[in-house]
Write a protein that holds these residues in place. Structure first.
Motif, PDB file in Angstrom:
ATOM      1  N   ARG A 291      92.771  68.498   7.049  1.00 43.13           N
ATOM      2  CA  ARG A 291      91.966  67.305   7.312  1.00 43.13           C
ATOM      3  C   ARG A 291      92.248  66.811   8.726  1.00 43.13           C
ATOM      4  O   ARG A 291      93.218  66.081   8.941  1.00 43.13           O
ATOM      5  N   PRO A 292      91.448  67.192   9.694  1.00 45.99           N
ATOM      6  CA  PRO A 292      90.315  68.114   9.598  1.00 45.99           C
ATOM      7  C   PRO A 292      90.791  69.561   9.459  1.00 45.99           C
ATOM      8  O   PRO A 292      91.930  69.882   9.775  1.00 45.99           O
ATOM      9  N   ARG A 293      89.886  70.377   8.987  1.00 42.60           N
ATOM     10  CA  ARG A 293      90.202  71.778   8.707  1.00 42.60           C
ATOM     11  C   ARG A 293      90.006  72.592   9.990  1.00 42.60           C
ATOM     12  O   ARG A 293      88.899  72.696  10.512  1.00 42.60           O
ATOM     13  N   TYR A 294      91.101  73.208  10.497  1.00 38.71           N
ATOM     14  CA  TYR A 294      90.956  74.037  11.696  1.00 38.71           C
ATOM     15  C   TYR A 294      92.053  75.097  11.763  1.00 38.71           C
ATOM     16  O   TYR A 294      93.094  74.989  11.123  1.00 38.71           O
ATOM     17  N   TRP A 295      91.766  76.117  12.572  1.00 44.17           N
ATOM     18  CA  TRP A 295      92.694  77.205  12.853  1.00 44.17           C
ATOM     19  C   TRP A 295      92.878  77.304  14.368  1.00 44.17           C
ATOM     20  O   TRP A 295      91.884  77.314  15.103  1.00 44.17           O
ATOM     21  N   VAL A 322      90.369  66.664  21.227  1.00 47.25           N
ATOM     22  CA  VAL A 322      90.097  66.320  19.832  1.00 47.25           C
ATOM     23  C   VAL A 322      89.532  67.541  19.121  1.00 47.25           C
ATOM     24  O   VAL A 322      88.487  68.071  19.511  1.00 47.25           O
ATOM     25  N   ILE A 323      90.234  67.975  18.100  1.00 49.95           N
ATOM     26  CA  ILE A 323      89.790  69.097  17.269  1.00 49.95           C
ATOM     27  C   ILE A 323      89.276  68.519  15.966  1.00 49.95           C
ATOM     28  O   ILE A 323      90.042  67.969  15.164  1.00 49.95           O
ATOM     29  N   GLN A 325      86.449  68.819  12.449  1.00 51.61           N
ATOM     30  CA  GLN A 325      86.312  69.635  11.245  1.00 51.61           C
ATOM     31  C   GLN A 325      85.741  71.015  11.565  1.00 51.61           C
ATOM     32  O   GLN A 325      84.839  71.161  12.389  1.00 51.61           O
ATOM     33  N   GLY A 326      86.293  72.046  10.899  1.00 49.72           N
ATOM     34  CA  GLY A 326      85.705  73.377  10.949  1.00 49.72           C
ATOM     35  C   GLY A 326      85.775  74.037  12.308  1.00 49.72           C
ATOM     36  O   GLY A 326      84.752  74.485  12.829  1.00 49.72           O
ATOM     37  N   VAL A 327      86.975  74.131  12.884  1.00 48.71           N
ATOM     38  CA  VAL A 327      87.142  74.738  14.206  1.00 48.71           C
ATOM     39  C   VAL A 327      88.108  75.916  14.101  1.00 48.71           C
ATOM     40  O   VAL A 327      89.177  75.800  13.488  1.00 48.71           O
ATOM     41  N   ARG A 328      87.711  77.042  14.689  1.00 50.36           N
ATOM     42  CA  ARG A 328      88.611  78.193  14.794  1.00 50.36           C
ATOM     43  C   ARG A 328      88.763  78.546  16.263  1.00 50.36           C
ATOM     44  O   ARG A 328      87.774  78.758  16.972  1.00 50.36           O
ATOM     45  N   VAL A 339      88.296  67.794  26.129  1.00 50.46           N
ATOM     46  CA  VAL A 339      87.422  68.670  25.342  1.00 50.46           C
ATOM     47  C   VAL A 339      87.337  68.143  23.911  1.00 50.46           C
ATOM     48  O   VAL A 339      88.333  67.684  23.335  1.00 50.46           O
ATOM     49  N   ARG A 340      86.138  68.218  23.340  1.00 48.26           N
ATOM     50  CA  ARG A 340      85.904  67.812  21.950  1.00 48.26           C
ATOM     51  C   ARG A 340      85.238  68.981  21.229  1.00 48.26           C
ATOM     52  O   ARG A 340      84.215  69.507  21.697  1.00 48.26           O
ATOM     53  N   LEU A 341      85.796  69.371  20.081  1.00 49.42           N
ATOM     54  CA  LEU A 341      85.269  70.508  19.316  1.00 49.42           C
ATOM     55  C   LEU A 341      85.061  70.106  17.864  1.00 49.42           C
ATOM     56  O   LEU A 341      85.897  69.428  17.267  1.00 49.42           O
TER      57      LEU A 341
END
Length: 447
Positions: A291-295, A322-323, A325-328, A339-341
């Motif tokens: 939360r948020p989900r990322y790799w 800022v990373i 939700q849903g980032v690999r 950067v914002r992803l």
């Protein structure tokens, strides 16, 4: 997982040319990348297909390829399956001329490989959320020649895009309609007109088949003649089987992710990164955060950008990057300050300069995005260079697709535009959505 008794084998249909997915399926303007080798969430599509099936007990695979490029590219990646703990065989090149449609290709190669057991036939340009054990149970209970994996969709989703099936209370299929219009959907499925929540069963393009009985059906003279001309699974073979009294069953699976065009590719990528595909969740590494989900690969966390001199880990900890939700983020990625992803897949060796913002976007290996670019719902191929600046940023949205090695100059504004590989695109704006820039002449028309 141990192998299943009964030995279901996998047949992967990888013969298409990927026309709808261009420029994702192009390495250059005249060299097609096999659909099987499209990059997706850090791997090639066919690798996900192999792993998803192996996880459920399939250890033997037969790849129906088409043409030198398809066959050689796939074989170079998979070999004979040793790296993946499976056995892989390939259709013979001498059979290519007989592979006139997905159904014909399947029937001809069942004979070539002398298969008599149960086989799971599936395309290479989709990801599935399914249980093979449940699919097999339906197949056995109905004593079907073919059991079709089905996905329930709304009439609007079905119209003009998916094959629809009429099924009875017993789960057997009584008819197929290939890509019907909305009016036709309502005609065939009147309950979908009266009930706004009613869903239509559609063909997911995956089939569990009894190879012995399907080969017997293929020896019928009418079907033999059709298989010499044009025989697709959805439009030809399945309707023929139903019309001639062969048992065809339907089994609903949880989810299908189509990757056949740019929009579907990006929508499916977002769903996978968000965790909507339970089977993909099992195949992917554990996320670094839920939360948020990322790799984020360890090497990228410790990579410093050349402006601030700080690592990505430092910038995340300080709130400078800022990373969402849903980032690999793959290996050795350089990410600048600000950067914002969100819902983004970042390939190995990519660079994102300060202030860039990406959402719903796939960024290929070794690609570069300049400062303050605003990119959403877009595909950026490997080695592409987006020359954005703070004073003149690049903006892309609406399912843009930028091919391998493309250079896009600062100030460009694109919505729903496709750019073929290796092109250099000056500052362009106001191109109609759906425009394809395939060569330099196309670009000159819009300057």
């Amino acid at each position: 997982m141990a192998e299943r008794d009964g030995g279901t084998v996998g047949i992967i249909l990888a013969g298409g040319r990927g026309e709808r997915a261009k420029p994702i399926t192009l390495e250059s303007a005249d060299y097609i990348r096999s659909k099987a080798l499209i990059p997706f969430a850090g791997r090639r599509l066919i690798e996900w297909v192999i792993d998803a099936c192996r996880e459920q007990g399939i250890r033997r695979f037969y790849v129906v390829a088409q043409g030198l490029e398809n066959r050689s590219q796939i074989k170079l990646l998979l070999g004979h399956g040793e790296r993946y703990g499976v056995e892989v065989r390939y259709s013979r090149s001498s059979f290519d001329r007989y592979n006139v449609g997905s159904g014909a290709a399947t029937l001809h190669n069942l004979e070539q490989w002398d298969l008599t057991e149960r086989a799971l036939v599936l395309p290479v340009d989709s990801v599935f959320d399914f249980s093979l054990a449940e699919l097999e149970a339906t197949h056995e209970e109905s004593n079907a020649v073919v059991t079709v994996a089905a996905v329930a969709r709304s009439p609007l989703e079905v119209a003009g895009k998916y094959g629809a099936m009429r099924t009875g209370a017993d789960g057997l299929v009584s008819g197929f309609v290939e890509k019907p219009s909305l009016a036709r959907v309502h005609e065939i499925f009147p309950e979908a007109t009266s009930d706004s929540c009613a869903l239509v069963p559609t063909n997911a393009g995956m089939y569990l088949v009894d190879c012995r009985r399907l080969r017997l059906a293929a020896r019928e003279p009418q079907l033999m003649r059709q298989a010499q001309q044009r025989l697709d699974w959805g439009g030809d073979l399945l309707p023929w089987l139903v019309e001639h009294g062969r048992t065809v069953a339907a089994h609903h699976i949880a989810r299908l992710g189509d990757l056949g065009n740019v929009e579907d590719y990006l929508v499916t990528l977002r769903q996978v990164l968000s965790g909507d595909f339970h089977q993909m969740n099992r195949l992917m590494p554990e996320p670094r955060s839920d939360r948020p989900r990322y790799w984020i690969h360890e090497s990228s966390l410790h990579t410093k950008d050349d402006v601030s001199g700080t690592t990505l880990a430092d910038k995340i900890a300080g709130g400078d990057v800022v990373i969402g939700q849903g980032v690999r983020i793959g290996r050795h990625v350089t990410i600048g300050s600000g950067v914002r992803l969100e819902h983004a897949d970042i390939g190995d060796g990519a660079e994102l300069r300060e202030g860039a913002r990406l959402s719903g976007t796939s960024l290929g290996d070794s690609s570069m995005v300049g400062p303050y670019a605003r990119i959403s719902d877009s595909y950026i191929g490997p080695m592409a260079d987006i020359h954005s600046t703070r004073d003149n940023p690049v903006r892309m949205d609406g399912y843009c697709a930028v091919g391998d090695g493309v250079h896009v100059w600062q100030g460009t504004r694109l919505t729903g535009v496709s750019i073929y590989p290796r092109l250099r695109v000056p500052a362009l704006a106001n191109l109609p959505s759906g425009t394809r820039l395939t060569n330099s002449d196309d670009i000159l028309r819009w300057i």
